[in-house]
Scaffold this motif. Structure first.
Motif, PDB file in Angstrom:
ATOM      1  N   VAL A 265      35.056  43.548  42.512  1.00  0.00           N
ATOM      2  CA  VAL A 265      35.304  43.166  43.900  1.00  0.00           C
ATOM      3  C   VAL A 265      36.101  44.274  44.580  1.00  0.00           C
ATOM      4  O   VAL A 265      36.845  45.012  43.941  1.00  0.00           O
ATOM      5  CB  VAL A 265      36.062  41.827  44.002  1.00  0.00           C
ATOM      6  CG1 VAL A 265      35.235  40.696  43.423  1.00  0.00           C
ATOM      7  CG2 VAL A 265      37.401  41.903  43.288  1.00  0.00           C
ATOM      8  N   THR A 266      35.916  44.367  45.886  1.00  0.00           N
ATOM      9  CA  THR A 266      36.623  45.383  46.660  1.00  0.00           C
ATOM     10  C   THR A 266      37.817  44.758  47.374  1.00  0.00           C
ATOM     11  O   THR A 266      37.692  43.716  48.023  1.00  0.00           O
ATOM     12  CB  THR A 266      35.674  46.013  47.701  1.00  0.00           C
ATOM     13  OG1 THR A 266      34.573  46.604  47.020  1.00  0.00           O
ATOM     14  CG2 THR A 266      36.387  47.083  48.502  1.00  0.00           C
ATOM     15  N   SER A 267      38.974  45.378  47.206  1.00  0.00           N
ATOM     16  CA  SER A 267      40.190  44.893  47.862  1.00  0.00           C
ATOM     17  C   SER A 267      40.800  46.016  48.689  1.00  0.00           C
ATOM     18  O   SER A 267      40.282  47.135  48.733  1.00  0.00           O
ATOM     19  CB  SER A 267      41.197  44.420  46.803  1.00  0.00           C
ATOM     20  OG  SER A 267      41.649  45.517  46.027  1.00  0.00           O
ATOM     21  N   ASN A 268      41.926  45.717  49.336  1.00  0.00           N
ATOM     22  CA  ASN A 268      42.604  46.722  50.170  1.00  0.00           C
ATOM     23  C   ASN A 268      43.081  47.914  49.349  1.00  0.00           C
ATOM     24  O   ASN A 268      43.250  49.018  49.878  1.00  0.00           O
ATOM     25  CB  ASN A 268      43.792  46.085  50.899  1.00  0.00           C
ATOM     26  CG  ASN A 268      43.354  45.057  51.915  1.00  0.00           C
ATOM     27  OD1 ASN A 268      42.247  45.146  52.447  1.00  0.00           O
ATOM     28  ND2 ASN A 268      44.200  44.080  52.192  1.00  0.00           N
ATOM     29  N   THR A 269      43.299  47.679  48.069  1.00  0.00           N
ATOM     30  CA  THR A 269      43.802  48.750  47.201  1.00  0.00           C
ATOM     31  C   THR A 269      42.684  49.428  46.418  1.00  0.00           C
ATOM     32  O   THR A 269      42.956  50.251  45.546  1.00  0.00           O
ATOM     33  CB  THR A 269      44.843  48.189  46.220  1.00  0.00           C
ATOM     34  OG1 THR A 269      44.251  47.116  45.468  1.00  0.00           O
ATOM     35  CG2 THR A 269      46.052  47.656  46.971  1.00  0.00           C
ATOM     36  N   GLY A 270      41.429  49.066  46.719  1.00  0.00           N
ATOM     37  CA  GLY A 270      40.301  49.687  46.031  1.00  0.00           C
ATOM     38  C   GLY A 270      39.508  48.686  45.231  1.00  0.00           C
ATOM     39  O   GLY A 270      39.716  47.469  45.341  1.00  0.00           O
ATOM     40  N   ASP A 271      38.579  49.176  44.424  1.00  0.00           N
ATOM     41  CA  ASP A 271      37.734  48.298  43.614  1.00  0.00           C
ATOM     42  C   ASP A 271      38.506  47.741  42.421  1.00  0.00           C
ATOM     43  O   ASP A 271      39.287  48.445  41.778  1.00  0.00           O
ATOM     44  CB  ASP A 271      36.505  49.061  43.108  1.00  0.00           C
ATOM     45  CG  ASP A 271      35.525  49.381  44.223  1.00  0.00           C
ATOM     46  OD1 ASP A 271      35.671  48.784  45.315  1.00  0.00           O
ATOM     47  OD2 ASP A 271      34.637  50.214  44.019  1.00  0.00           O
TER      48      ASP A 271
END
Length: 227
Positions: free
Chosen positions: A16-22
């Motif tokens: 999953v992709t988040s604000n801090t990266g994958d």
């Protein structure tokens, strides 16, 4: 695939992709579960247990790898195809019940069978609610039921479409000990009487020990627990 294999997973990953990266939640999962087995998936919070359960049930789409429910490869199907396969094979019991608040208990249980066009939906729903001890609560709405009663309605609903595989995500997590024990008995009774494959995520070690097998999720990887 062997006819007694209900679930087969090959090289399953999920990112999953988040604000801090994958963030890779599942890393190369391989597993097989046979028909009529009861399997517990255990592990610490955040280890990927519920993510795996949702992918196995076709509620989400994996990043790579293959998930077979019988001869259906969820990984190569679109949402409409997965929905049809879910309707044919899958029942799901959520920790938070997920009953429709505007429907009575009997109507919540009837819904899966009605969606399949079953003309005996009400009769079957009444029989299931009787089996889970709620024949006196048919016309009650979810907000008129206790937590234990709501979970029993949810289990009856999950079995209304006569699923070959029942997935349960922390089915006793929101219940007191008495109601939790009742729900456990119901799940295993239905597993045995209907030959339904039971796959559950749980933090309850005693519940996990009641299953035929225990699979341990740790840091996105799955291993079999030696009993």
């Amino acid at each position: 695939m062997a006819t007694n294999t209900a679930i087969r997973v090959r090289n399953l990953t999920h990112t999953v992709t988040s604000n801090t990266g994958d963030l890779t939640i599942l890393k190369g999962i391989n597993m097989e579960i046979n028909e009529s087995e009861s399997v517990a998936i255990v592990g610490s919070s955040g280890s990927g247990k519920s993510t795996l359960l949702g992918l196995l049930a076709g509620l989400d789409v994996n990043t790579s790898g293959d998930i077979f429910l019988y001869d259906h490869n969820f990984s190569s199907q679109n949402e409409e195809q997965r929905a049809l396969a879910r309707g044919e094979y899958v029942g799901f019991v959520f920790q938070s019940f997920h009953l429709l608040p505007s429907l009575q208990a009997i109507e919540n249980v009837m819904l899966p069978a009605e969606l399949k066009g079953d003309k005996d939906a009400r009769k079957k729903a009444e029989a299931l609610l009787d089996k889970v001890g709620l024949s006196h609560r048919l016309t009650h709405y979810p907000n008129q039921l206790s937590g234990g009663e709501q979970q029993r309605v949810a289990i009856a609903r999950a079995f209304a479409s006569q699923p070959k595989i029942l997935f349960a995500d922390e089915p006793t997590g929101n219940l007191d000990e008495e109601n939790g024990n009742l729900i456990i008995k119901l799940l295993f009774d239905l597993n045995k009487s209907q030959g339904t494959t039971l796959v559950m995520v749980t933090h309850d070690n005693e519940l996990a020990k009641m299953c035929d097998r225990q699979l341990v999720m740790s840091a996105g990887q799955l291993t079999e627990k030696t009993l």
